[in-house]
Design a protein around this motif. Structure first.
Motif, mmCIF file in Angstrom:
data_model
loop_
_atom_site.group_PDB
_atom_site.id
_atom_site.type_symbol
_atom_site.label_atom_id
_atom_site.label_comp_id
_atom_site.label_asym_id
_atom_site.label_seq_id
_atom_site.Cartn_x
_atom_site.Cartn_y
_atom_site.Cartn_z
ATOM 1 N N LEU A 1 0.817 -1.218 0.000
ATOM 2 C CA LEU A 1 0.000 0.000 0.000
ATOM 3 C C LEU A 1 0.851 1.270 0.000
ATOM 4 O O LEU A 1 0.365 2.350 -0.350
ATOM 5 C CB LEU A 1 -0.917 -0.014 1.227
ATOM 6 N N LEU A 2 2.123 1.155 0.364
ATOM 7 C CA LEU A 2 2.966 2.336 0.568
ATOM 8 C C LEU A 2 3.063 3.223 -0.659
ATOM 9 O O LEU A 2 2.934 4.445 -0.568
ATOM 10 C CB LEU A 2 4.380 1.909 0.993
ATOM 11 N N LYS A 3 3.301 2.621 -1.804
ATOM 12 C CA LYS A 3 3.488 3.426 -3.008
ATOM 13 C C LYS A 3 2.211 4.165 -3.379
ATOM 14 O O LYS A 3 2.246 5.306 -3.852
ATOM 15 C CB LYS A 3 3.961 2.544 -4.159
ATOM 16 N N THR A 4 1.057 3.535 -3.126
ATOM 17 C CA THR A 4 -0.231 4.131 -3.488
ATOM 18 C C THR A 4 -0.547 5.355 -2.622
ATOM 19 O O THR A 4 -1.095 6.344 -3.111
ATOM 20 C CB THR A 4 -1.359 3.099 -3.334
ATOM 21 N N ILE A 5 -0.192 5.275 -1.332
ATOM 22 C CA ILE A 5 -0.584 6.358 -0.404
ATOM 23 C C ILE A 5 0.629 7.192 0.034
ATOM 24 O O ILE A 5 0.584 7.860 1.062
ATOM 25 C CB ILE A 5 -1.309 5.775 0.829
ATOM 26 N N GLU A 6 1.703 7.174 -0.779
ATOM 27 C CA GLU A 6 2.941 7.848 -0.384
ATOM 28 C C GLU A 6 2.720 9.346 -0.114
ATOM 29 O O GLU A 6 3.238 9.898 0.860
ATOM 30 C CB GLU A 6 4.010 7.667 -1.459
ATOM 31 N N ASP A 7 1.961 10.015 -0.982
ATOM 32 C CA ASP A 7 1.731 11.446 -0.791
ATOM 33 C C ASP A 7 0.984 11.717 0.511
ATOM 34 O O ASP A 7 1.326 12.638 1.265
ATOM 35 C CB ASP A 7 0.940 12.023 -1.963
ATOM 36 N N GLU A 8 -0.079 10.940 0.781
ATOM 37 C CA GLU A 8 -0.833 11.124 2.023
ATOM 38 C C GLU A 8 0.060 10.871 3.238
ATOM 39 O O GLU A 8 0.001 11.608 4.226
ATOM 40 C CB GLU A 8 -2.034 10.177 2.062
ATOM 41 N N LEU A 9 0.894 9.837 3.143
ATOM 42 C CA LEU A 9 1.775 9.506 4.261
ATOM 43 C C LEU A 9 2.753 10.649 4.541
ATOM 44 O O LEU A 9 3.114 10.900 5.692
ATOM 45 C CB LEU A 9 2.547 8.219 3.951
ATOM 46 N N GLY A 10 3.159 11.340 3.498
ATOM 47 C CA GLY A 10 4.094 12.446 3.680
ATOM 48 C C GLY A 10 3.493 13.639 4.383
ATOM 49 O O GLY A 10 4.234 14.517 4.862
ATOM 50 N N HIS A 11 2.168 13.712 4.487
ATOM 51 C CA HIS A 11 1.524 14.885 5.077
ATOM 52 C C HIS A 11 0.701 14.572 6.323
ATOM 53 O O HIS A 11 0.013 15.448 6.844
ATOM 54 C CB HIS A 11 0.631 15.570 4.037
ATOM 55 N N LEU B 1 8.563 6.213 12.692
ATOM 56 C CA LEU B 1 8.214 5.087 11.807
ATOM 57 C C LEU B 1 7.680 5.619 10.481
ATOM 58 O O LEU B 1 8.036 5.109 9.405
ATOM 59 C CB LEU B 1 7.173 4.205 12.486
ATOM 60 N N ARG B 2 6.817 6.628 10.530
ATOM 61 C CA ARG B 2 6.257 7.210 9.297
ATOM 62 C C ARG B 2 7.383 7.662 8.357
ATOM 63 O O ARG B 2 7.351 7.391 7.150
ATOM 64 C CB ARG B 2 5.366 8.399 9.647
ATOM 65 N N GLN B 3 8.378 8.346 8.921
ATOM 66 C CA GLN B 3 9.491 8.816 8.094
ATOM 67 C C GLN B 3 10.293 7.642 7.523
ATOM 68 O O GLN B 3 10.748 7.682 6.377
ATOM 69 C CB GLN B 3 10.387 9.728 8.928
ATOM 70 N N ALA C 1 -7.075 -4.292 -1.411
ATOM 71 C CA ALA C 1 -8.093 -3.326 -1.835
ATOM 72 C C ALA C 1 -8.926 -2.867 -0.645
ATOM 73 O O ALA C 1 -9.251 -1.675 -0.510
ATOM 74 C CB ALA C 1 -8.989 -3.936 -2.905
ATOM 75 N N ASP C 2 -9.291 -3.818 0.241
ATOM 76 C CA ASP C 2 -10.054 -3.463 1.435
ATOM 77 C C ASP C 2 -9.208 -2.619 2.384
ATOM 78 O O ASP C 2 -9.705 -1.677 3.009
ATOM 79 C CB ASP C 2 -10.525 -4.724 2.159
ATOM 80 N N VAL C 3 -7.935 -2.957 2.486
ATOM 81 C CA VAL C 3 -7.035 -2.202 3.362
ATOM 82 C C VAL C 3 -6.965 -0.748 2.922
ATOM 83 O O VAL C 3 -7.084 0.172 3.735
ATOM 84 C CB VAL C 3 -5.620 -2.819 3.358
ATOM 85 N N GLU C 4 -6.795 -0.546 1.607
ATOM 86 C CA GLU C 4 -6.669 0.831 1.122
ATOM 87 C C GLU C 4 -7.925 1.636 1.401
ATOM 88 O O GLU C 4 -7.863 2.777 1.874
ATOM 89 C CB GLU C 4 -6.364 0.843 -0.378
ATOM 90 N N GLU C 5 -9.089 1.054 1.111
ATOM 91 C CA GLU C 5 -10.349 1.778 1.301
ATOM 92 C C GLU C 5 -10.547 2.171 2.766
ATOM 93 O O GLU C 5 -10.854 3.334 3.082
ATOM 94 C CB GLU C 5 -11.514 0.912 0.830
ATOM 95 N N GLN C 6 -10.347 1.225 3.661
ATOM 96 C CA GLN C 6 -10.597 1.514 5.074
ATOM 97 C C GLN C 6 -9.477 2.366 5.672
ATOM 98 O O GLN C 6 -9.721 3.147 6.594
ATOM 99 C CB GLN C 6 -10.780 0.197 5.831
ATOM 100 N N TRP C 7 -8.267 2.207 5.165
ATOM 101 C CA TRP C 7 -7.159 3.054 5.632
ATOM 102 C C TRP C 7 -7.474 4.518 5.327
ATOM 103 O O TRP C 7 -7.271 5.398 6.167
ATOM 104 C CB TRP C 7 -5.858 2.630 4.939
ATOM 105 N N ARG C 8 -7.978 4.774 4.129
ATOM 106 C CA ARG C 8 -8.311 6.152 3.760
ATOM 107 C C ARG C 8 -9.468 6.685 4.610
ATOM 108 O O ARG C 8 -9.516 7.881 4.931
ATOM 109 C CB ARG C 8 -8.636 6.242 2.271
ATOM 110 N N ASP C 9 -10.410 5.813 4.976
ATOM 111 C CA ASP C 9 -11.509 6.242 5.846
ATOM 112 C C ASP C 9 -10.984 6.682 7.215
ATOM 113 O O ASP C 9 -11.392 7.724 7.743
ATOM 114 C CB ASP C 9 -12.515 5.099 6.032
#
Length: 587
Positions: free
Chosen positions: A488-498, A509-511, A562-570
């Motif tokens: 999932l990291l590559k998909t949400i990299e921008d969100e993780l950076g902010h 850990l985030r960094q 796919a479920d992880v990404e959806e609920q992670w964003r929620d």
């Protein structure tokens, strides 16, 4: 047009090569270098590197190699003078006049370098002579033995009024050259010139390339001031250099950090204690240029000042001065020494372990600002409003919009924790009152005691309901999901950076996850944790274990991506809404 090396050095110092390349290439930090896809040939896996310390880029695929000037020439189709002009504009450096005087200026600078190096050698020789006996005794009393004297090229300026002048004029040097080098003084009343440094232990000051450009002299008698520096010259500008800069730059590449202390002997003491990446300002407060130089050596330099009230005030001034210059990934940390001590006194007393402990316990700049502002009794609404107003003023000083936003969140969370709901208000006030002072003796001064506002991970407790629970729970759920699902990291990299995380360990850990995000698709959870180091790995291992008992099923290793990404964003959206509510309440 030929450009002086000093002019090109000025541009290199002001415009880091990673900043120039980063405008064309998406770079990722890897240890002491940056990597990315080469802009000069087509590739799918990054083989292009940028070395900030050495000032060059290199591609292992097509063998492209060069300096920041070469990069601009090649990517923008410019000739060398045009590239220099473009970079000079970015650096805010005025282009030199195109006159025949340029060649003369180069010759004059070369003569100054030679004169100053000759003076450094002469001072070193004088220390070994009979007249240097008192200076040698002084150095021995400070436990500065022969090896240290040689390493730092320490010397001695004789007491006689014109010893250096007579020697160098006898060698054919003009008085004008000695004046221009800052080695002699011309009285305003027209009397004869005389040596600037007399009866002083001499510390050569070098530029970033290790060339002697000035001196600092420590008196052996009653002369004032105790420490005397060279005046500003063509080669020496005290607000742009740091003592021991050349040696510290090389050492910082291995150490990963650099320590800023107060004076020459503190730098030497830190070197003896195993911290050769140590520097000191030259008799003034830290300048913008010196901060930029520190950040070129390490993203979070440690400010280690004397353990007294004056040292603390200097730390606070440095923290405030840094605010407008802060940028993502670059800040300061602050080490608190025991009251009345400095690195030199501790090392000489055989207490080097206390220096090490203080450096390892260095606190972030944000904590210094908070603990300084939050000193006193805040039991009334008016006093709490005053604290909130003071923190707002600090935030306004931060120029970078992203950093400013994170500071708003940080101080909002600190206020939220310090002034909880009414059911806990009385207890909070008792904890909060007077614990931030940075004064006094013993542990209170050394550790800058304060209310523990940043939650710590608990190794034995399940996280509970993250989506509907506390901010702390949501933060842990968000990070645990990524530890178990690296894809999932590559998909949400921008969100993780902010993401703003109040928990400092989770933010570490985030960094760490951001650094390895490009590798995420090729890793499983165990492989991801193997890529992490230090605190980031410890926290990741802990979260991987705790995730097995979490209520949120999407966090667990068996969940579909796919479920992880959806609920992670929620959960992220809820976390951000909650953070916005806190900010609205306090800021």
């Amino acid at each position: 047009m030929a450009f002086s090396e000093a002019f090109l050095d000025e541009i290199r110092a002001r415009v880091p090569i990673a900043q120039v390349v980063g405008k064309k290439v998406k770079l990722t930090k890897r240890g002491r270098e940056y990597t990315g896809l080469c802009p000069f040939h087509h590739e799918k896996s990054p083989s292009f590197t940028v070395n900030e310390d050495k000032g060059f880029y290199h591609c292992f695929g097509c063998q492209a190699h060069g300096s920041l000037f070469d990069f601009v020439m090649k990517t923008e189709g410019l000739e060398f003078p045009e590239a220099v002009e473009r970079l000079a504009a970015d650096a805010g450096v005025a282009m030199p006049a195109r006159t025949p005087r340029d060649a003369e200026d180069r010759d004059e600078r070369a003569d100054l370098y030679k004169a100053l190096q000759a003076a450094a050698d002469w001072f070193a020789d004088q220390l070994r002579q009979r007249g240097g006996a008192e200076a040698r005794t002084y150095l021995e009393s400070r436990k500065l033995g022969a090896a240290v004297v040689t390493q730092f090229k320490i010397g001695y300026a004789p007491e006689a009024r014109t010893s250096l002048k007579d020697t160098f004029v006898g060698r054919g040097m003009s008085e004008k050259l000695l004046l221009d080098a800052g080695l002699i003084i011309k009285p305003e009343d027209g009397r004869d010139t005389y040596d600037r440094f007399r009866d002083r232990v001499m510390f050569p000051i070098t530029d970033s390339r290790g060339r002697t450009v000035a001196f600092g002299g420590r008196t052996l008698g009653d002369a004032k001031p105790k420490y005397l520096n060279s005046p500003e010259t063509t080669l020496f500008h005290k607000g742009t250099l740091l003592y021991n800069l050349a040696a510290a730059r090389a050492a910082a590449r291995d150490a990963g950090t650099v320590v800023l202390c107060e004076g020459y002997t503190d730098v030497i003491a830190l070197t003896l204690a195993g911290y050769p990446a140590a520097v000191a300002p030259l008799g003034t407060a830290v300048s913008d240029r010196q901060l930029e130089e520190l950040w070129r050596m390490a993203p979070e330099p440690i400010v280690c000042l004397d353990g007294d009230s004056a040292g603390w005030q200097a730390a606070v001034r440095a923290a405030r001065h840094a605010l407008p210059l802060l940028k993502p990934g670059h800040s300061l940390r602050f080490a608190a020494l025991p009251a009345g001590e400095d690195p030199d006194s501790l090392v000489r007393a055989g207490r080097g372990a206390e220096v090490k402990a203080a450096l390892e316990a260095a606190i972030p700049l944000s904590d210094v600002l908070w603990r300084t502002a939050a000193t006193g009794d805040f039991s009334t609404p008016e006093r709490r409003a005053g604290l909130q107003s003071d923190l707002k003023e600090l935030v306004r000083e931060i120029a970078h919009p992203v950093v400013r936003e994170y500071y708003k969140r940080h101080f909002s969370m600190q206020l939220q924790a310090a002034f909880p709901p009414a059911t806990r208000a009385a207890e909070a006030r008792r904890e909060f009152r007077g614990d931030f002072r940075g004064e006094g003796r013993g542990e209170g001064r050394r550790g800058f005691r304060a209310v523990a506002l940043r939650p710590k991970l608990s190794s034995g407790k399940a996280l509970g309901a993250g989506s509907g629970g506390s901010p702390r729970q949501r933060e842990r759920v968000l990070m645990a999901a990524l530890v178990n699902h690296p894809g999932l990291l590559k998909t949400i990299e921008d969100e993780l950076g902010h993401i703003g995380l109040a928990d400092s360990e989770l933010d570490t850990l985030r960094q760490g996850l951001l650094d390895i995000a490009p590798l995420g698709e090729s890793l499983d959870s165990a492989g991801l944790r193997a890529q992490l180091t230090g605190t980031a790995r410890t926290v990741a291992d802990r979260l991987a274990q705790e995730s097995l008992s979490m209520v949120e099923k999407f966090v667990r290793p068996e969940a579909l991506l796919a479920d992880v990404e959806e609920q992670w964003r929620d959960v992220l959206a809820q976390h951000q809404r909650a953070a916005g509510e806190i900010e609205h309440h306090w800021f």
